[in-house]
Design a protein around this motif. Sequence first.
Motif, PDB file in Angstrom:
ATOM      1  N   MET A   1      55.379 -14.827  12.876  1.00 20.01           N
ATOM      2  CA  MET A   1      56.071 -13.586  12.646  1.00 20.01           C
ATOM      3  C   MET A   1      57.287 -13.797  11.748  1.00 20.01           C
ATOM      4  O   MET A   1      57.545 -13.015  10.852  1.00 20.01           O
ATOM      5  N   LEU A   2      58.030 -14.863  12.015  1.00 20.94           N
ATOM      6  CA  LEU A   2      59.194 -15.159  11.202  1.00 20.94           C
ATOM      7  C   LEU A   2      58.789 -15.487   9.766  1.00 20.94           C
ATOM      8  O   LEU A   2      59.462 -15.086   8.816  1.00 20.94           O
ATOM      9  N   MET A   3      57.680 -16.190   9.589  1.00 16.83           N
ATOM     10  CA  MET A   3      57.181 -16.525   8.256  1.00 16.83           C
ATOM     11  C   MET A   3      56.775 -15.275   7.494  1.00 16.83           C
ATOM     12  O   MET A   3      56.985 -15.191   6.285  1.00 16.83           O
ATOM     13  N   GLN A   4      56.192 -14.311   8.176  1.00  9.51           N
ATOM     14  CA  GLN A   4      55.791 -13.068   7.512  1.00  9.51           C
ATOM     15  C   GLN A   4      57.012 -12.307   7.005  1.00  9.51           C
ATOM     16  O   GLN A   4      57.000 -11.769   5.902  1.00  9.51           O
ATOM     17  N   LYS A   5      58.065 -12.278   7.802  1.00  8.40           N
ATOM     18  CA  LYS A   5      59.295 -11.604   7.358  1.00  8.40           C
ATOM     19  C   LYS A   5      59.923 -12.337   6.187  1.00  8.40           C
ATOM     20  O   LYS A   5      60.436 -11.721   5.260  1.00  8.40           O
ATOM     21  N   PHE A   6      59.881 -13.670   6.249  1.00  7.24           N
ATOM     22  CA  PHE A   6      60.414 -14.456   5.145  1.00  7.24           C
ATOM     23  C   PHE A   6      59.617 -14.209   3.863  1.00  7.24           C
ATOM     24  O   PHE A   6      60.196 -14.036   2.791  1.00  7.24           O
ATOM     25  N   ASP A   7      58.297 -14.186   3.972  1.00 13.07           N
ATOM     26  CA  ASP A   7      57.447 -13.916   2.815  1.00 13.07           C
ATOM     27  C   ASP A   7      57.701 -12.514   2.268  1.00 13.07           C
ATOM     28  O   ASP A   7      57.734 -12.308   1.053  1.00 13.07           O
ATOM     29  N   SER A   8      57.888 -11.574   3.164  1.00 15.96           N
ATOM     30  CA  SER A   8      58.164 -10.201   2.736  1.00 15.96           C
ATOM     31  C   SER A   8      59.515 -10.119   2.029  1.00 15.96           C
ATOM     32  O   SER A   8      59.647  -9.458   0.999  1.00 15.96           O
ATOM     33  N   LEU A   9      60.514 -10.802   2.566  1.00 15.31           N
ATOM     34  CA  LEU A   9      61.835 -10.823   1.943  1.00 15.31           C
ATOM     35  C   LEU A   9      61.781 -11.519   0.585  1.00 15.31           C
ATOM     36  O   LEU A   9      62.374 -11.049  -0.391  1.00 15.31           O
ATOM     37  N   LEU A  10      61.057 -12.612   0.507  1.00 16.98           N
ATOM     38  CA  LEU A  10      60.926 -13.338  -0.749  1.00 16.98           C
ATOM     39  C   LEU A  10      60.221 -12.495  -1.807  1.00 16.98           C
ATOM     40  O   LEU A  10      60.635 -12.471  -2.969  1.00 16.98           O
ATOM     41  N   ALA A  11      59.183 -11.789  -1.403  1.00 20.48           N
ATOM     42  CA  ALA A  11      58.468 -10.917  -2.336  1.00 20.48           C
ATOM     43  C   ALA A  11      59.364  -9.782  -2.820  1.00 20.48           C
ATOM     44  O   ALA A  11      59.343  -9.414  -3.999  1.00 20.48           O
ATOM     45  N   THR A  12      60.171  -9.228  -1.939  1.00 15.31           N
ATOM     46  CA  THR A  12      61.093  -8.155  -2.324  1.00 15.31           C
ATOM     47  C   THR A  12      62.149  -8.663  -3.290  1.00 15.31           C
ATOM     48  O   THR A  12      62.465  -8.006  -4.284  1.00 15.31           O
ATOM     49  N   LEU A  13      62.703  -9.839  -3.004  1.00 16.91           N
ATOM     50  CA  LEU A  13      63.694 -10.427  -3.912  1.00 16.91           C
ATOM     51  C   LEU A  13      63.086 -10.738  -5.273  1.00 16.91           C
ATOM     52  O   LEU A  13      63.726 -10.520  -6.310  1.00 16.91           O
ATOM     53  N   LEU A  14      61.871 -11.245  -5.280  1.00 18.75           N
ATOM     54  CA  LEU A  14      61.188 -11.526  -6.537  1.00 18.75           C
ATOM     55  C   LEU A  14      60.931 -10.234  -7.314  1.00 18.75           C
ATOM     56  O   LEU A  14      61.106 -10.179  -8.525  1.00 18.75           O
ATOM     57  N   TYR A  15      60.546  -9.202  -6.592  1.00 18.60           N
ATOM     58  CA  TYR A  15      60.266  -7.907  -7.219  1.00 18.60           C
ATOM     59  C   TYR A  15      61.514  -7.361  -7.916  1.00 18.60           C
ATOM     60  O   TYR A  15      61.490  -7.036  -9.095  1.00 18.60           O
ATOM     61  N   PHE A  16      62.619  -7.271  -7.178  1.00 23.20           N
ATOM     62  CA  PHE A  16      63.843  -6.728  -7.768  1.00 23.20           C
ATOM     63  C   PHE A  16      64.512  -7.715  -8.712  1.00 23.20           C
ATOM     64  O   PHE A  16      65.179  -7.305  -9.670  1.00 23.20           O
ATOM     65  N   GLY A  17      64.342  -9.012  -8.452  1.00 23.43           N
ATOM     66  CA  GLY A  17      64.944 -10.026  -9.320  1.00 23.43           C
ATOM     67  C   GLY A  17      64.317 -10.089 -10.700  1.00 23.43           C
ATOM     68  O   GLY A  17      64.945 -10.564 -11.646  1.00 23.43           O
ATOM     69  N   THR A  18      63.096  -9.626 -10.839  1.00 23.11           N
ATOM     70  CA  THR A  18      62.467  -9.582 -12.160  1.00 23.11           C
ATOM     71  C   THR A  18      62.517  -8.179 -12.763  1.00 23.11           C
ATOM     72  O   THR A  18      62.601  -8.033 -13.971  1.00 23.11           O
ATOM     73  N   LEU A  19      62.477  -7.164 -11.913  1.00 28.03           N
ATOM     74  CA  LEU A  19      62.431  -5.782 -12.421  1.00 28.03           C
ATOM     75  C   LEU A  19      63.777  -5.322 -12.971  1.00 28.03           C
ATOM     76  O   LEU A  19      63.838  -4.769 -14.071  1.00 28.03           O
TER      77      LEU A  19
END
Length: 113
Positions: A1-19
Motif C-alpha cells: 500500500m505504501l509503495m502504491q502511494k509512493f508510485d502515485s506521488l512519483l507519477a504526479t511529480l513527474l507529470y507536473f515536473g515535465t508539464l
Amino acid sequence: MLMQKFDSLLATLLYFGTLVPAVIALVMAATSREDAFRAADKQTKPFWLILLGITVLVDMFLGMLFLQIAGLIATIVFFVDVRPALRQVSGGGPKRRGGSSSDGPYGPYNGGR
C-alpha cells in the motif's frame, strides 16, 4: 500500500515536473519575436512552437516516459540555450543599475582626461 502511494506521488511529480516547464517554455517561445530567432541563429519560431507544443501534448495526454524525457530535454535546451540568446538579441538581458561600461566605483573613468 505504501509503495502504491509512493508510485502515485512519483507519477504526479513527474507529470507536473515535465508539464509546467514545457508550458512556460511554450509561452515564452510564443511571445518572442520571430526575427529574434533568426538573429540569434537558432531554429525558427515555428520549429520551437511545434516542438514545445508536441511536448505539452505528450505530457498532458500520452504519458509515455521516453517521450516525456525527450520533451524534457527539448524544454531544457530551450531554457538553457535558446532563451538566453533571444534575450541577448532582443536587448532583454540583465539590467544594469545605470551608467556606462566605463564607470568606476566613484564615477566615469576617462583615462586621465
